[in-house]
Scaffold this active site. Structure first.
Site, PDB file in Angstrom:
ATOM      1  N   CYS A   1      36.913  88.209   2.838  1.00  4.55           N
ATOM      2  CA  CYS A   1      36.716  87.750   4.213  1.00  4.55           C
ATOM      3  C   CYS A   1      37.799  86.716   4.498  1.00  4.55           C
ATOM      4  O   CYS A   1      38.191  85.978   3.592  1.00  4.55           O
ATOM      5  CB  CYS A   1      35.325  87.120   4.343  1.00  4.55           C
ATOM      6  SG  CYS A   1      35.031  86.399   5.977  1.00  4.55           S
TER       7      CYS A   1
ATOM      8  N   CYS B   1      45.593  71.134  12.207  1.00  4.54           N
ATOM      9  CA  CYS B   1      45.439  72.254  13.149  1.00  4.54           C
ATOM     10  C   CYS B   1      45.684  71.735  14.562  1.00  4.54           C
ATOM     11  O   CYS B   1      45.226  70.649  14.927  1.00  4.54           O
ATOM     12  CB  CYS B   1      44.027  72.844  13.025  1.00  4.54           C
ATOM     13  SG  CYS B   1      43.748  74.204  14.174  1.00  4.54           S
TER      14      CYS B   1
ATOM     15  N   CYS C   1      32.178  88.775  11.141  1.00  3.82           N
ATOM     16  CA  CYS C   1      31.320  87.650  10.797  1.00  3.82           C
ATOM     17  C   CYS C   1      31.478  86.656  11.947  1.00  3.82           C
ATOM     18  O   CYS C   1      32.578  86.137  12.166  1.00  3.82           O
ATOM     19  CB  CYS C   1      31.793  87.040   9.472  1.00  3.82           C
ATOM     20  SG  CYS C   1      30.949  85.521   9.024  1.00  3.82           S
TER      21      CYS C   1
ATOM     22  N   CYS D   1      35.716  84.181   0.736  1.00  2.00           N
ATOM     23  CA  CYS D   1      36.092  83.944   2.133  1.00  2.00           C
ATOM     24  C   CYS D   1      37.178  82.875   2.200  1.00  2.00           C
ATOM     25  O   CYS D   1      36.966  81.749   1.755  1.00  2.00           O
ATOM     26  CB  CYS D   1      34.845  83.512   2.895  1.00  2.00           C
ATOM     27  SG  CYS D   1      35.166  83.159   4.614  1.00  2.00           S
TER      28      CYS D   1
ATOM     29  N   CYS E   1      38.977  71.174  18.582  1.00  2.00           N
ATOM     30  CA  CYS E   1      37.536  71.411  18.369  1.00  2.00           C
ATOM     31  C   CYS E   1      36.880  70.087  17.930  1.00  2.00           C
ATOM     32  O   CYS E   1      37.244  69.540  16.879  1.00  2.00           O
ATOM     33  CB  CYS E   1      37.337  72.505  17.320  1.00  2.00           C
ATOM     34  SG  CYS E   1      38.369  73.957  17.618  1.00  2.00           S
TER      35      CYS E   1
ATOM     36  N   CYS F   1      35.645  69.199  14.274  1.00  2.00           N
ATOM     37  CA  CYS F   1      36.383  69.665  13.085  1.00  2.00           C
ATOM     38  C   CYS F   1      37.214  68.577  12.402  1.00  2.00           C
ATOM     39  O   CYS F   1      38.001  67.872  13.044  1.00  2.00           O
ATOM     40  CB  CYS F   1      37.278  70.842  13.482  1.00  2.00           C
ATOM     41  SG  CYS F   1      38.037  71.614  12.031  1.00  2.00           S
TER      42      CYS F   1
ATOM     43  N   ARG G   1      23.541  84.018   7.812  1.00  2.00           N
ATOM     44  CA  ARG G   1      23.940  83.094   6.730  1.00  2.00           C
ATOM     45  C   ARG G   1      23.592  81.650   7.065  1.00  2.00           C
ATOM     46  O   ARG G   1      23.998  81.119   8.093  1.00  2.00           O
ATOM     47  CB  ARG G   1      25.444  83.212   6.434  1.00  2.00           C
ATOM     48  CG  ARG G   1      25.850  82.298   5.271  1.00  2.00           C
ATOM     49  CD  ARG G   1      27.268  82.521   4.767  1.00  2.00           C
ATOM     50  NE  ARG G   1      27.496  83.895   4.454  1.00  2.00           N
ATOM     51  CZ  ARG G   1      28.316  84.684   5.143  1.00  2.00           C
ATOM     52  NH1 ARG G   1      29.009  84.197   6.139  1.00  2.00           N
ATOM     53  NH2 ARG G   1      28.454  85.940   4.811  1.00  2.00           N
TER      54      ARG G   1
HETATM   55  N1  SAM Z   1      40.619  77.849  12.429  1.00  2.00           N
HETATM   56  C1  SAM Z   1      39.762  78.941  12.344  1.00  2.00           C
HETATM   57  C2  SAM Z   1      38.765  79.000  13.475  1.00  2.00           C
HETATM   58  O1  SAM Z   1      38.565  77.991  14.140  1.00  2.00           O
HETATM   59  O2  SAM Z   1      38.193  80.063  13.668  1.00  2.00           O
HETATM   60  C3  SAM Z   1      39.038  79.051  11.013  1.00  2.00           C
HETATM   61  C4  SAM Z   1      38.499  77.816  10.350  1.00  2.00           C
HETATM   62  S1  SAM Z   1      37.210  76.948  11.220  1.00  2.00           S
HETATM   63  C5  SAM Z   1      37.064  75.490  10.239  1.00  2.00           C
HETATM   64  C6  SAM Z   1      35.768  77.945  10.859  1.00  2.00           C
HETATM   65  C7  SAM Z   1      34.428  77.491  11.378  1.00  2.00           C
HETATM   66  O3  SAM Z   1      33.928  76.405  10.622  1.00  2.00           O
HETATM   67  C8  SAM Z   1      34.319  76.994  12.798  1.00  2.00           C
HETATM   68  O4  SAM Z   1      34.322  78.023  13.734  1.00  2.00           O
HETATM   69  C9  SAM Z   1      32.985  76.266  12.767  1.00  2.00           C
HETATM   70  O5  SAM Z   1      31.929  77.146  13.081  1.00  2.00           O
HETATM   71  C10 SAM Z   1      32.857  75.823  11.315  1.00  2.00           C
HETATM   72  N2  SAM Z   1      32.932  74.354  11.198  1.00  2.00           N
HETATM   73  C11 SAM Z   1      34.043  73.616  11.229  1.00  2.00           C
HETATM   74  N3  SAM Z   1      33.761  72.309  11.109  1.00  2.00           N
HETATM   75  C12 SAM Z   1      32.412  72.214  11.009  1.00  2.00           C
HETATM   76  C13 SAM Z   1      31.513  71.117  10.868  1.00  2.00           C
HETATM   77  N4  SAM Z   1      31.944  69.861  10.848  1.00  2.00           N
HETATM   78  N5  SAM Z   1      30.187  71.376  10.784  1.00  2.00           N
HETATM   79  C14 SAM Z   1      29.752  72.666  10.827  1.00  2.00           C
HETATM   80  N6  SAM Z   1      30.564  73.737  10.949  1.00  2.00           N
HETATM   81  C15 SAM Z   1      31.875  73.514  11.057  1.00  2.00           C
HETATM   82  C1  DTB Z   2      31.385  79.457   8.935  1.00  2.42           C
HETATM   83  O1  DTB Z   2      30.681  79.833   9.896  1.00  2.42           O
HETATM   84  N1  DTB Z   2      31.204  78.339   8.263  1.00  2.42           N
HETATM   85  C2  DTB Z   2      32.231  78.168   7.255  1.00  2.42           C
HETATM   86  C3  DTB Z   2      33.018  79.497   7.356  1.00  2.42           C
HETATM   87  N2  DTB Z   2      32.408  80.147   8.461  1.00  2.42           N
HETATM   88  C4  DTB Z   2      34.464  79.472   7.458  1.00  2.42           C
HETATM   89  C5  DTB Z   2      32.999  76.927   7.415  1.00  2.42           C
HETATM   90  C6  DTB Z   2      32.136  75.681   7.396  1.00  2.42           C
HETATM   91  C7  DTB Z   2      33.025  74.503   7.482  1.00  2.42           C
HETATM   92  C8  DTB Z   2      32.272  73.240   7.291  1.00  2.42           C
HETATM   93  C9  DTB Z   2      33.110  72.042   7.422  1.00  2.42           C
HETATM   94  C10 DTB Z   2      34.243  71.947   6.433  1.00  2.42           C
HETATM   95  O2  DTB Z   2      34.086  72.166   5.224  1.00  2.42           O
HETATM   96  O3  DTB Z   2      35.338  71.628   6.901  1.00  2.42           O
HETATM   97 FE1  SF4 Z   3      41.476  74.347  14.056  1.00  2.00          FE
HETATM   98 FE2  SF4 Z   3      39.181  73.365  13.138  1.00  2.00          FE
HETATM   99 FE3  SF4 Z   3      39.299  74.394  15.598  1.00  2.00          FE
HETATM  100 FE4  SF4 Z   3      39.515  76.058  13.444  1.00  2.00          FE
HETATM  101  S1  SF4 Z   3      37.719  74.831  14.037  1.00  2.00           S
HETATM  102  S2  SF4 Z   3      40.772  76.076  15.324  1.00  2.00           S
HETATM  103  S3  SF4 Z   3      40.583  74.678  12.021  1.00  2.00           S
HETATM  104  S4  SF4 Z   3      40.384  72.560  14.853  1.00  2.00           S
END
Ligand code: SAM
Ligand code: DTB
Ligand code: SF4
Length: 321
Positions: free
Chosen positions: A127, A52, A187, A96, A56, A59, A259
C-alpha cells in the site's frame, strides 16, 4: 439489487440510535461478511518525512507549522526492504509506505516502483500514500503491482476548507477516481476529532459509502494532537462518539475492512475491544505510525490473546464476494 444511495440524514439517524441498538446492528452486519475472530494487521513506514508543502492543520509534517520534526528525504530502497522484512517477521500482512508529499514527482516514480516490486517479492501486500496522483501515475503504480492506494477524504466536504486550504476536496476525489480506474484497491477514510460536528462525520461516511464501489479499506483515525499545529490543543473526542463512528462506518460499508488507525496509543484495551465489537477489523501494528508513536506491539499481542483475535490476511468469510 441496486446499490443503496445514502443521504447524510440516513447516516445521522444511525449516529442518533441508542448506542446498544447501533452496536447490535453493526455486529449483525459485521458477521454477515466477516469472521469476527479475525483481524488484519498492517505496518506503516514513512518513506519521506516532513517539509510537506500542504497546510493540513492536523499534520506534523506540514512545512507551515513548527512541530520539531526532523525532515528526511526519500528513503533508500534497501532500507525500505529491511523494514518490510521486519514487518513480515512481526506478523504484518500488508506494508504501507507513506510520503509527505502534495503529489509524487515523475522523477520519484522509478524509486517508488522499485520499492513496490521488492516488497511484493517478499510476499506482502503493498500500500502507498503519496498524495494526489495523475491518472498516468495511478496506472504506473497499478502496473507495477501496488495493491492499495491510501488517500483519505479526512472529513466532510463542508468542513474540509476549515482544515486544508492548499488543495480541494474535489482534488482528493479526483485522485480516488484515478486509483479506482487503474484497478488498484482503495484505502480511504478520515480523522475524528478535528472539531467536526456529528453531521460532518455522517457526511464524510456518506461520501465514502456512496462511491460506485466503496473503499475496500476504511481507516478511521482519532486525531493525534500535534504540538505546533493549529489543532495541537484539540480535546479528545468522547470515546463512545468514536465507537459510534466505527459502527456507522461498518453498517454503511458492510464489505469494507474498517481500520482502527491513528490514536490507539492512548486508547484503553476496553475501548479498542468496543471498536472491534463495533466492526473494526484491521489495525496498524508496530512501534510507529508515520511520525507518531503507535500502541506497543507486545500490548497488541496480549490484547489479541485476551480477546481471542487471530491475525489473518483477510477476515472476509469465504462465501462472500
Ligand atoms: N501526504 C499524503 C496525504 O496527505 O494523503 C500521505 C500522508 S498523510 C500523513 C496520510 C493521512 O494520515 C492523512 O490523510 C490523515 O488522515 C492521517 N493523519 C495525519 N496526521 C494525523 C494526526 N495527527 N492524527 C490522525 N491522523 C493523522
Ligand atoms: C491513515 O489513515 N492513517 C495512517 C495511514 N493512513 C497513512 C497515518 C496516520 C498518521 C498519524 C500521525 C503520524 O504518525 O504522523
Ligand atoms: Fe502533507 Fe501532512 Fe497534508 Fe499529507 S496530511 S498532504 S503529509 S501536510
Amino acid at each position: 439489487m441496486s446499490k443503496k444511495v445514502w443521504t447524510i440524514e440516513d447516516a445521522e439517524a444511525l449516529f442518533e440510535q441508542p448506542l446498544f441498538e447501533l452496536l447490535f446492528e453493526a455486529q449483525k452486519v459485521h458477521r454477515e461478511h466477516f469472521d469476527p475472530t479475525k483481524i488484519q494487521v498492517s505496518r506503516l513506514l514513512s518513506i519521506k518525512t516532513g517539509r510537506c508543502s500542504e497546510d493540513c492543520k492536523y499534520c506534523s509534517q506540514s512545512v507551515r507549522y513548527d512541530t520539531g520534526l526532523d525532515a528526511e528525504k526519500l528513503m533508500e530502497v534497501q532500507k525500505v526492504i529491511e523494514a518490510a522484512k521486519k514487518a513480515k517477521e512481526d506478523g504484518a500482512s500488508r506494508f504501507c509506505m507513506g510520503a509527505a508529499w502534495r503529489n509524487p514527482k515523475d522523477r520519484d516514480m522509478p524509486y517508488i516502483q522499485k520499492m513496490i516490486e521488492e516488497v511484493k517479492a517478499l510476499g506482502m501486500e503493498t500500500c502507498m500514500t503519496l498524495g494526489s496522483l495523475t491518472s498516468e501515475q495511478a496506472k504506473t503504480l497499478a502496473e507495477t503491482g501496488l495493491d492499495y492506494y491510501n488517500h483519505n477524504v479526512d472529513t466532510s466536504p463542508e468542513f474540509y476548507g476549515e482544515i486544508v486550504t492548499t488543495h480541494s476536496y474535489q482534488n482528493r476525489l479526483d485522485t480516488l477516481d484515478h486509483v479506482r480506474e487503474s484497478g488498484m484497491k482503495i484505502c480511504s477514510g478520515g480523522i475524528i476529532g478535528l472539531g467536526e460536528t456529528r453531521r460532518d462525520r455522517a457526511s464524510m461516511l456518506t461520501q465514502l459509502a456512496n462511491m460506485l464501489t466503496p473503499p475496500e479499506s476504511v481507516p478511521i483515525n482519532r486525531l493525534i494532537p500535534i504540538k505546533g499545529t493549529p489543532l495541537g490543543d484539540n480535546k479528545p473526542v468522547d470515546d463512545f462518539d468514536f465507537v459510534r463512528t466505527i459502527a456507522v462506518a461498518r453498517i454503511m460499508m458492510p464489505k469494507s475492512m474498517v481500520r482502527l488507525s491513528a490514536g490507539r496509543e492512548n486508547m484503553s484495551s476496553e475501548l479498542q475491544a468496543l471498536c472491534f465489537m463495533a466492526g473494526a477489523n484491521s489495525i496498524f501494528y508496530g512501534a510507529k505510525l508515520l511520525t507518531s508513536p503507535n500502541a506497543d506491539q507486545d500490548d497488541d499481542n496480549a490484547l489479541f490473546e485476551r480477546l481471542n483475535l487471530i491475525p489473518a490476511d483477510s477476515p472476509m468469510l469465504d462465501n462472500v464476494c
